[in-house]
Design a protein around this motif. Sequence first.
Motif, mmCIF file in Angstrom:
data_model
loop_
_atom_site.group_PDB
_atom_site.id
_atom_site.type_symbol
_atom_site.label_atom_id
_atom_site.label_comp_id
_atom_site.label_asym_id
_atom_site.label_seq_id
_atom_site.Cartn_x
_atom_site.Cartn_y
_atom_site.Cartn_z
ATOM 1 N N VAL A 84 0.733 -1.068 0.198
ATOM 2 C CA VAL A 84 0.017 -0.036 0.180
ATOM 3 C C VAL A 84 0.722 1.371 0.050
ATOM 4 C CG1 VAL A 84 -1.869 1.297 1.282
ATOM 5 C CG2 VAL A 84 -1.814 -1.274 1.207
ATOM 6 N N ALA A 85 1.888 1.290 0.880
ATOM 7 C CA ALA A 85 2.803 2.347 0.882
ATOM 8 C C ALA A 85 3.510 2.697 -0.403
ATOM 9 C CB ALA A 85 3.966 2.260 1.893
ATOM 10 N N TYR A 86 3.964 1.628 -1.047
ATOM 11 C CA TYR A 86 4.477 1.675 -2.465
ATOM 12 C C TYR A 86 3.542 2.328 -3.414
ATOM 13 C CZ TYR A 86 7.513 -2.225 -1.087
ATOM 14 O OH TYR A 86 8.630 -2.907 -0.356
ATOM 15 N N THR A 87 2.347 1.724 -3.603
ATOM 16 C CA THR A 87 1.319 2.236 -4.577
ATOM 17 C C THR A 87 1.006 3.768 -4.192
ATOM 18 O OG1 THR A 87 0.564 -0.094 -4.564
ATOM 19 C CG2 THR A 87 -0.990 1.732 -5.300
ATOM 20 N N ASN A 88 0.849 4.084 -2.686
ATOM 21 C CA ASN A 88 0.570 5.463 -2.563
ATOM 22 C C ASN A 88 1.467 6.251 -2.976
ATOM 23 O OD1 ASN A 88 -1.205 4.808 0.563
ATOM 24 N ND2 ASN A 88 -1.907 4.304 -1.421
ATOM 25 N N SER A 89 2.675 6.157 -2.602
ATOM 26 C CA SER A 89 3.888 7.111 -3.066
ATOM 27 C C SER A 89 3.776 7.169 -4.441
ATOM 28 C CB SER A 89 5.028 6.532 -2.471
ATOM 29 O OG SER A 89 6.199 7.471 -2.617
ATOM 30 N N ILE A 90 3.955 6.155 -5.150
ATOM 31 C CA ILE A 90 4.059 6.386 -6.697
ATOM 32 C C ILE A 90 2.973 7.291 -7.085
ATOM 33 C CG2 ILE A 90 3.811 4.733 -8.672
ATOM 34 C CD1 ILE A 90 5.133 2.682 -7.236
ATOM 35 N N GLN A 91 1.541 6.838 -6.577
ATOM 36 C CA GLN A 91 0.559 7.657 -7.392
ATOM 37 C C GLN A 91 0.443 9.076 -6.697
ATOM 38 O OE1 GLN A 91 -2.736 5.442 -9.160
ATOM 39 N NE2 GLN A 91 -2.919 4.193 -7.293
ATOM 40 N N SER A 92 0.936 9.392 -5.520
ATOM 41 C CA SER A 92 0.886 10.699 -5.115
ATOM 42 C C SER A 92 1.886 11.401 -5.955
ATOM 43 C CB SER A 92 1.328 10.532 -3.652
ATOM 44 O OG SER A 92 1.548 11.937 -3.178
ATOM 45 N N TYR A 93 3.096 10.873 -6.211
ATOM 46 C CA TYR A 93 4.160 11.808 -7.102
ATOM 47 C C TYR A 93 3.534 12.024 -8.536
ATOM 48 C CZ TYR A 93 7.671 12.709 -10.459
ATOM 49 O OH TYR A 93 8.122 13.216 -11.496
ATOM 50 N N TRP A 94 2.942 10.827 -9.325
ATOM 51 C CA TRP A 94 2.473 11.106 -10.544
ATOM 52 C C TRP A 94 1.239 11.935 -10.711
ATOM 53 C CZ3 TRP A 94 5.596 10.768 -14.248
ATOM 54 C CH2 TRP A 94 6.591 9.801 -14.405
ATOM 55 N N SER A 95 0.440 12.048 -9.689
ATOM 56 C CA SER A 95 -0.796 12.896 -9.469
ATOM 57 C C SER A 95 -0.355 14.350 -9.805
ATOM 58 C CB SER A 95 -1.588 12.616 -8.497
ATOM 59 O OG SER A 95 -1.122 12.726 -7.164
ATOM 60 N N GLN A 96 0.971 14.658 -9.210
ATOM 61 C CA GLN A 96 1.429 15.820 -9.169
ATOM 62 C C GLN A 96 2.350 16.399 -10.351
ATOM 63 O OE1 GLN A 96 3.142 17.037 -5.085
ATOM 64 N NE2 GLN A 96 2.476 15.024 -4.633
ATOM 65 N N ALA A 97 2.693 15.114 -10.693
ATOM 66 C CA ALA A 97 3.794 15.378 -11.827
ATOM 67 C C ALA A 97 3.185 15.292 -13.349
ATOM 68 C CB ALA A 97 4.912 14.083 -11.954
ATOM 69 N N LEU A 98 2.042 14.494 -13.627
ATOM 70 C CA LEU A 98 1.544 14.488 -14.765
ATOM 71 C C LEU A 98 -0.020 15.230 -14.892
ATOM 72 C CD1 LEU A 98 1.564 12.941 -17.552
ATOM 73 C CD2 LEU A 98 0.439 11.289 -16.627
ATOM 74 N N SER A 99 -0.059 15.934 -15.504
ATOM 75 C CA SER A 99 -1.210 16.765 -15.662
ATOM 76 C C SER A 99 -2.516 15.705 -16.028
ATOM 77 C CB SER A 99 -1.443 18.036 -16.754
ATOM 78 O OG SER A 99 -2.477 18.476 -16.627
ATOM 79 N N GLY A 100 -3.555 15.635 -15.609
ATOM 80 C CA GLY A 100 -4.530 14.847 -16.051
ATOM 81 C C GLY A 100 -4.411 13.433 -15.653
ATOM 82 N N TYR A 101 -3.389 13.188 -14.577
ATOM 83 C CA TYR A 101 -3.205 11.733 -14.113
ATOM 84 C C TYR A 101 -4.437 11.067 -13.758
ATOM 85 C CZ TYR A 101 -1.448 7.782 -11.475
ATOM 86 O OH TYR A 101 -1.224 6.552 -11.271
ATOM 87 N N GLN A 102 -4.737 9.889 -14.091
ATOM 88 C CA GLN A 102 -5.851 9.045 -13.482
ATOM 89 C C GLN A 102 -5.434 7.890 -12.803
ATOM 90 O OE1 GLN A 102 -8.214 7.776 -17.131
ATOM 91 N NE2 GLN A 102 -7.545 9.643 -18.288
ATOM 92 N N PRO A 103 -5.759 8.208 -11.123
ATOM 93 C CA PRO A 103 -5.312 6.974 -10.323
ATOM 94 C C PRO A 103 -5.841 5.541 -10.951
ATOM 95 C CG PRO A 103 -6.155 8.876 -9.248
ATOM 96 C CD PRO A 103 -6.356 9.148 -10.672
ATOM 97 N N THR A 104 -5.119 4.761 -10.507
ATOM 98 C CA THR A 104 -5.839 3.241 -10.636
ATOM 99 C C THR A 104 -5.408 2.381 -9.274
ATOM 100 O OG1 THR A 104 -5.641 1.474 -12.119
ATOM 101 C CG2 THR A 104 -3.643 2.505 -11.887
ATOM 102 N N THR A 105 -5.266 1.009 -9.623
ATOM 103 C CA THR A 105 -4.880 0.390 -8.555
ATOM 104 C C THR A 105 -3.994 -0.849 -8.530
ATOM 105 O OG1 THR A 105 -6.974 -1.330 -9.102
ATOM 106 C CG2 THR A 105 -7.290 0.590 -7.578
ATOM 107 N N THR A 106 -3.393 -1.289 -7.679
ATOM 108 C CA THR A 106 -2.557 -2.440 -7.481
ATOM 109 C C THR A 106 -3.363 -3.665 -7.225
ATOM 110 O OG1 THR A 106 -0.606 -1.145 -7.135
ATOM 111 C CG2 THR A 106 -0.429 -3.515 -6.837
ATOM 112 N N HIS A 107 -3.515 -4.621 -7.872
ATOM 113 C CA HIS A 107 -4.338 -5.658 -7.748
ATOM 114 C C HIS A 107 -3.418 -6.966 -7.495
ATOM 115 C CE1 HIS A 107 -7.804 -8.328 -7.674
ATOM 116 N NE2 HIS A 107 -7.528 -9.301 -8.312
#
Length: 284
Positions: A84-107
Amino acid sequence: MQYKDSARLDSSQVTSSSGGGGAGGKMAVGGIGGIIIVLLAMFLGFDPGALVGGTAAGPQQSTDDYAQCKTGADIDANRDCRFVAYTNSIQSYWSQALSGYQPTTTHIFTGQVSTACGTATSAVGPFYCPSDRIVYLDTGFFDQLTSQLGAQGGDAAEAYVIAHEYGHHISNLTGVLGQVQRAGNQTGANSPQVKLELQADCYAGVWMKNATKDPNSPIAAITVDDLQRAADAASAVGDDRIQQQSTGRVDRESWTHGSAAQRQNWLARGFNSGDPNQCNTFAS
C-alpha cells in the motif's frame, strides 16, 4: 527503505483476490520453462492473454485484505502494508507530475487472475493491463526474483518493480503505449517494445528520486543501499542476463525488455534527473 509512521495509507488503492489453480488455457510458449516465461512476460505492457490464453474478462471479485493498513506504522505489524505504501507514494507523485493523471489500483493475486486483457497465471510475473489500467502482481514473484534470478531483493527492489508497472500506466495515459502496440509485437535491442520497457524503468527512477520530497508520500528515506538493490533488480531482469542463465547464449534480436546494462542505465537516468521529460527512450 524507511517509512513515515504517521503517514496515512490509502488501502483502497490496493485490491486482492485468490484465483487458485492454473489457467484454463494453454500457454502460448510451451515447454520452455518458467524462467523463459518470465523473460517474455515480466513487466509486460501488453496483453498477458497472448501468453496464457483464456478470454478477456473483468477483474475478479476483490477483497479488502489491506483495509487494516491505515498508517505507515502498520507496516511494522503487517509487512503486507508495504505494498500500500509503495502504491500510495507512486500515485501521489504522478498525480502531481502528470497533468490529468488518472489513479488506478494495484491488484494482488495468487494462482491466476482474470483481467480485461485475458486470464493470467502467476508465471506471467507482474504486468500492467492497458485495457482496465490495473497493475497486477503475485507477490510470490519477489521470491523468484531472488531465488531464480539472483537479485538481492528488499523493499526498494519490490518498489522498483511496482513503479516500473506504473511507468506503463504513464506511457498508456500519454499515448505512447498505444503507439507501440499499433506498431506490432517487435523484438530486438532497439525495438519499440524494448524502448517502452526502458521508459518504464526511467519513470521508476524518477519516482524514486522524488518519493521522499513529497509530503504526502509514506516513504521517509531511500538509502544508497536501497538504490543499489533497485539497480541490482533492474540488472537481474535484463534480457541478456536471463538468456545467458537459462540457455547459455544471448540473442539480441529476441530481446523484449532490454539488457541488464540498458535497464540499469535508464533507471539511473530517471533517478539522477528526477525529471520524467528525460525518459524519452524513443529519441535515444
